[in-house]
Design a protein around this motif. Structure first.
Motif, PDB file in Angstrom:
ATOM      1  N   GLU A 205     -24.067 -26.998  22.746  1.00 11.07           N
ATOM      2  CA  GLU A 205     -23.702 -27.466  21.413  1.00 11.07           C
ATOM      3  C   GLU A 205     -22.714 -28.618  21.462  1.00 11.07           C
ATOM      4  N   VAL A 208     -24.023 -32.111  20.406  1.00 12.26           N
ATOM      5  CA  VAL A 208     -24.714 -32.380  19.155  1.00 12.26           C
ATOM      6  C   VAL A 208     -23.762 -33.079  18.192  1.00 12.26           C
ATOM      7  N   CYS A 211     -23.089 -34.641  11.379  1.00 12.98           N
ATOM      8  CA  CYS A 211     -23.543 -35.617  10.387  1.00 12.98           C
ATOM      9  C   CYS A 211     -22.345 -36.042   9.544  1.00 12.98           C
ATOM     10  N   GLN A 214     -20.506 -33.409   7.462  1.00  9.42           N
ATOM     11  CA  GLN A 214     -19.748 -32.484   8.307  1.00  9.42           C
ATOM     12  C   GLN A 214     -18.466 -33.144   8.812  1.00  9.42           C
ATOM     13  N   THR A 235     -27.404 -25.074   6.790  1.00 14.41           N
ATOM     14  CA  THR A 235     -26.727 -26.379   6.720  1.00 14.41           C
ATOM     15  C   THR A 235     -25.697 -26.556   7.829  1.00 14.41           C
ATOM     16  N   GLY A 236     -25.613 -25.588   8.739  1.00 12.77           N
ATOM     17  CA  GLY A 236     -24.728 -25.740   9.905  1.00 12.77           C
ATOM     18  C   GLY A 236     -23.289 -25.377   9.647  1.00 12.77           C
ATOM     19  N   GLU A 385     -27.162 -31.111   3.746  1.00 10.43           N
ATOM     20  CA  GLU A 385     -28.234 -31.423   4.702  1.00 10.43           C
ATOM     21  C   GLU A 385     -28.649 -30.165   5.466  1.00 10.43           C
ATOM     22  N   HIS A 387     -30.443 -28.127   8.351  1.00  9.69           N
ATOM     23  CA  HIS A 387     -30.815 -28.384   9.743  1.00  9.69           C
ATOM     24  C   HIS A 387     -31.774 -27.328  10.285  1.00  9.69           C
ATOM     25  N   ARG A 388     -31.754 -26.122   9.722  1.00  9.97           N
ATOM     26  CA  ARG A 388     -32.601 -25.040  10.248  1.00  9.97           C
ATOM     27  C   ARG A 388     -34.067 -25.291   9.941  1.00  9.97           C
ATOM     28  N   SER A 390     -37.126 -27.872   8.586  1.00  7.31           N
ATOM     29  CA  SER A 390     -37.453 -29.292   8.452  1.00  7.31           C
ATOM     30  C   SER A 390     -38.567 -29.533   7.436  1.00  7.31           C
TER      31      SER A 390
END
Length: 664
Positions: A205, A208, A211, A214, A235-236, A385, A387-388, A390
């Motif tokens: 991780e 990465v 964004c 974040q 959304t992380g 946004e 992320h999980r 698409s």
């Protein structure tokens, strides 16, 4: 806050020794800024600047870096030529890692000149009479990254399916000797120092990128603000929270969560264990007495930053009690006793469990309904946004379900999944259950029905007396029984690019050297060697468990699926009993193609009216701004609002028509 890998702020102790190792001069900085700089002839230096002292420069030549405790914010750099050791502590772990990584790559990633050429250039510069100019090093380039990896001897090792032995075991060698483009030690340097941050090729991780939205939250947290950030599933949020923790100094930073599973995901402890008041079932006076005991009081007084994940599952009365406890124990009248708060969660997911809900005087169920929330929270954000997932269609459906909005089109699309064949290669769909006991019963029955002998895998725990606590906080159990053809789920991120991630579904195909070999849904096979889990205690200690990173996966409970992304999941929502529970279950799926819903009924989907009202206010207050202080007036009005069904319908529509939060 500018994120610069060549700058580090931490505590620094510098010791100089003589030829026989006796300590002479010593300098101590409670807080110092370290910068990587170059001179006119491209030599690399570390500049150390305290608040009231002149900067000191140390040439990076023939140095040894000791980084065994890097994850705790500690490292040592030995300068052999100068007989000097620099001890770094209380450094943000993530920042420290990238700082050491930058040193490694800058020293070993360029085309280095021979000693004679360097000396010739240095002599010419000295004879010119010009003063030396220093400048910060430039960002790491791809070329430097490749050169560093070559010199570390890592290019060409392993494959996408089978990581190299170093990656598989995640060895972390403590000592790295660096200087003039050479790397020497008993073993290769740790991968985490020279990976490309933008490419998670080795399943880490750390590489990465965040964004922009974040990063906005991260900047607010590192600037000392009291922050609440929310966002839909995927959304992380937990990923960002781990990044925030790694960007903060370890001393005084307490990472907690409302549940043990969530606490494990962020490397912290439970909020109840930290607070020292148990479940908060007593009156405030008794809670203060409990928290004032020596051990608990010391923890409260040391805390400077309190992080709480899954804040939506903390009830309002408990939140109010710990706020009062903090002020009393710390003898500080500021909100939360002056502690910086970083809160994360989604109130439209699983709500807190509150006792005596049928009481004529209903409790303050959610944290945002408490007076403490109004006083403490300065900045609010929502991550938008996803992320999980698409698939835009699935994301749109989930956004509607999150606020309890169901129409004929969504109902038709979800019902159509009941006919989907999502199994393949002997891998069956995981059934998501609303009750944990149901999931456990299904797994035990299915395992017993398989032919062959049970193979038992026992965990290795650092403290035999903590087995029950570890079982409650970790997905990895103390005893795991497996057979060939057992349906399993991976519980660790092993190799992201190869699809070997937390939640990946597979089936046991054989055993090799006492370890299970699992074929995953993407047809990749992996020998599941033991992995380590670490949980922290409230006092700052750690408890570890080593176990095979697998769990039986014929069935899983919705509550235990926290943080997972499931690539083959089936569910029946007939036993859903809480607002948001159907949304949490559905949002675990990676895509509509990997999901099968049995007997879908729109009545199984609803959202809490009070939460919808809060998010409406949330959107209104952030219409033109990234961060706005929460006021008391409108929230008090919200608490007394009991919208009728028609008003609730309009509210849902307004939440869908406009984004809740716009972060620019």
């Amino acid at each position: 806050m500018d994120l610069n890998d060549a700058v580090l702020t931490c505590a620094v102790n510098i010791l100089w020794t003589n030829a026989v190792g006796v300590t002479g001069k010593k300098m101590v900085f409670k807080t110092a800024t370290l910068r990587l700089i170059r001179n006119d002839v491209r030599e690399l230096f570390i500049e150390v600047a305290g608040e009231k002292t002149k900067p000191i420069k140390f040439k990076l030549k023939d140095v040894m870096v000791h980084k065994k405790f890097m994850s705790e914010g500690k490292a040592t750099i030995n300068f052999k030529i100068e007989n000097c050791s620099m001890y770094l502590s209380n450094a943000p772990p993530g920042t420290l890692m990238y700082f050491l990584r930058t040193i490694f790559i800058k020293l070993n990633g360029g085309v280095h000149k021979d000693e004679a050429t360097t000396q010739k250039q240095l002599r010419a510069h000295m004879l010119s009479g010009k003063p030396s100019n220093f400048e910060e090093v430039s960002p790491i380039t791809t070329t430097e990254m490749i050169m560093a990896r070559k010199k570390a001897g890592l290019l060409g090792r392993g494959s996408a399916t089978t990581p190299s032995p170093l990656a598989a075991k995640k060895r972390r060698f403590e000592d790295i000797k660096m200087g003039d483009g050479k790397v020497t030690s008993n073993a290769p340097a740790a991968k985490r120092l020279y990976q490309d941050k933008s490419t998670p090729s080795l399943g880490m991780e750390d590489n990465v990128k965040l964004c922009e939205e974040q990063l906005e939250v991260l900047r607010a947290c590192t600037s000392g603000k009291n922050v609440f950030f929310t966002g839909s599933a995927g959304t992380g949020k937990s990923f960002l929270l781990r990044k925030i923790i790694s960007a903060l100094p370890p001393d005084g930073t307490m990472a907690t969560a409302s549940t043990g599973v969530a606490a494990c995901l962020i490397g912290g402890t439970t909020l109840h264990a930290f607070a020292g008041i148990g479940g908060g079932d007593y009156g405030l006076t008794r809670c203060i007495e409990l928290a004032s005991r020596a051990a608990s009081a010391q923890i409260w007084r040391k805390c400077k930053r309190l992080i709480i994940d899954e804040i939506s599952m903390v009830d309002g009365q408990y939140f109010e009690k710990i706020e009062a406890v903090a002020r009393h124990v710390r003898k500080n009248d500021k909100p939360f006793g002056g502690i910086q708060l970083i809160l994360c969660g989604d109130f439209l997911q699983l709500p807190p469990v509150v006792k005596n809900e049928n009481n004529s005087n209903p409790t303050q169920r959610f944290c945002f309904q408490s007076n403490a929330w109004e006083k403490c929270i300065e900045c609010v954000f929502e991550l938008k946004e996803v992320h999980r997932q698409s698939d835009p269609e699935f994301v749109n459906i989930l956004n509607h379900i999150r606020i309890g909005h169901i129409n004929e089109e969504i109902t038709k699309r979800l019902r159509a999944t009941s006919k989907q064949k999502i199994e393949g290669g002997g891998i069956l769909a995981t059934q998501l259950c609303s009750h944990t006991n149901d999931a456990q019963s299904i797994n035990e029955t299915k395992l017993e029905s398989l032919e062959g002998e049970n193979i038992l895998f026992r965990s290795e725990d650092s403290d035999a007396n903590m087995v029950k606590q570890l079982d409650s906080q970790l997905q990895a159990t103390s005893q795991l029984y497996l057979k060939i053809n057992a349906q399993v789920m991976l519980l660790k991120n092993i190799n992201i690019s190869a699809g070997l991630v937390n939640g990946a579904r597979g089936v046991v195909v054989r055993f090799e050297k006492g370890l299970p070999v699992v074929r995953f849904k993407n047809n990749r096979e992996y020998v599941c060697s033991h992995e380590k889990w670490i949980i922290k205690t409230a006092s700052g200690g750690t408890i570890t468990r080593r176990q095979v990173p697998l769990k039986l996966a014929w069935a899983f409970s919705i509550h235990k699926s926290q943080g997972l992304t499931l690539d083959c999941v089936e569910m029946s929502l007939s036993k859903v009993f809480e607002a948001g529970q159907a949304y949490v279950a559905l949002s675990r799926a990676k895509s509509l193609d990997s999901l099968r819903i049995l007997d879908f009924d729109p009545k199984q989907v609803w959202a809490n009216a009070q939460v919808l009202q809060y998010y409406k206010l949330f959107r209104r207050r952030l219409h033109d701004s990234t961060m706005i202080p929460l006021g008391a007036k409108n929230i008090k009005r919200e608490k007394n609002n009991d919208p009728k069904s028609s008003a609730l319908s309009k509210l849902k529509k307004s939440l869908m028509d406009k984004p809740l939060v716009s972060i620019s």
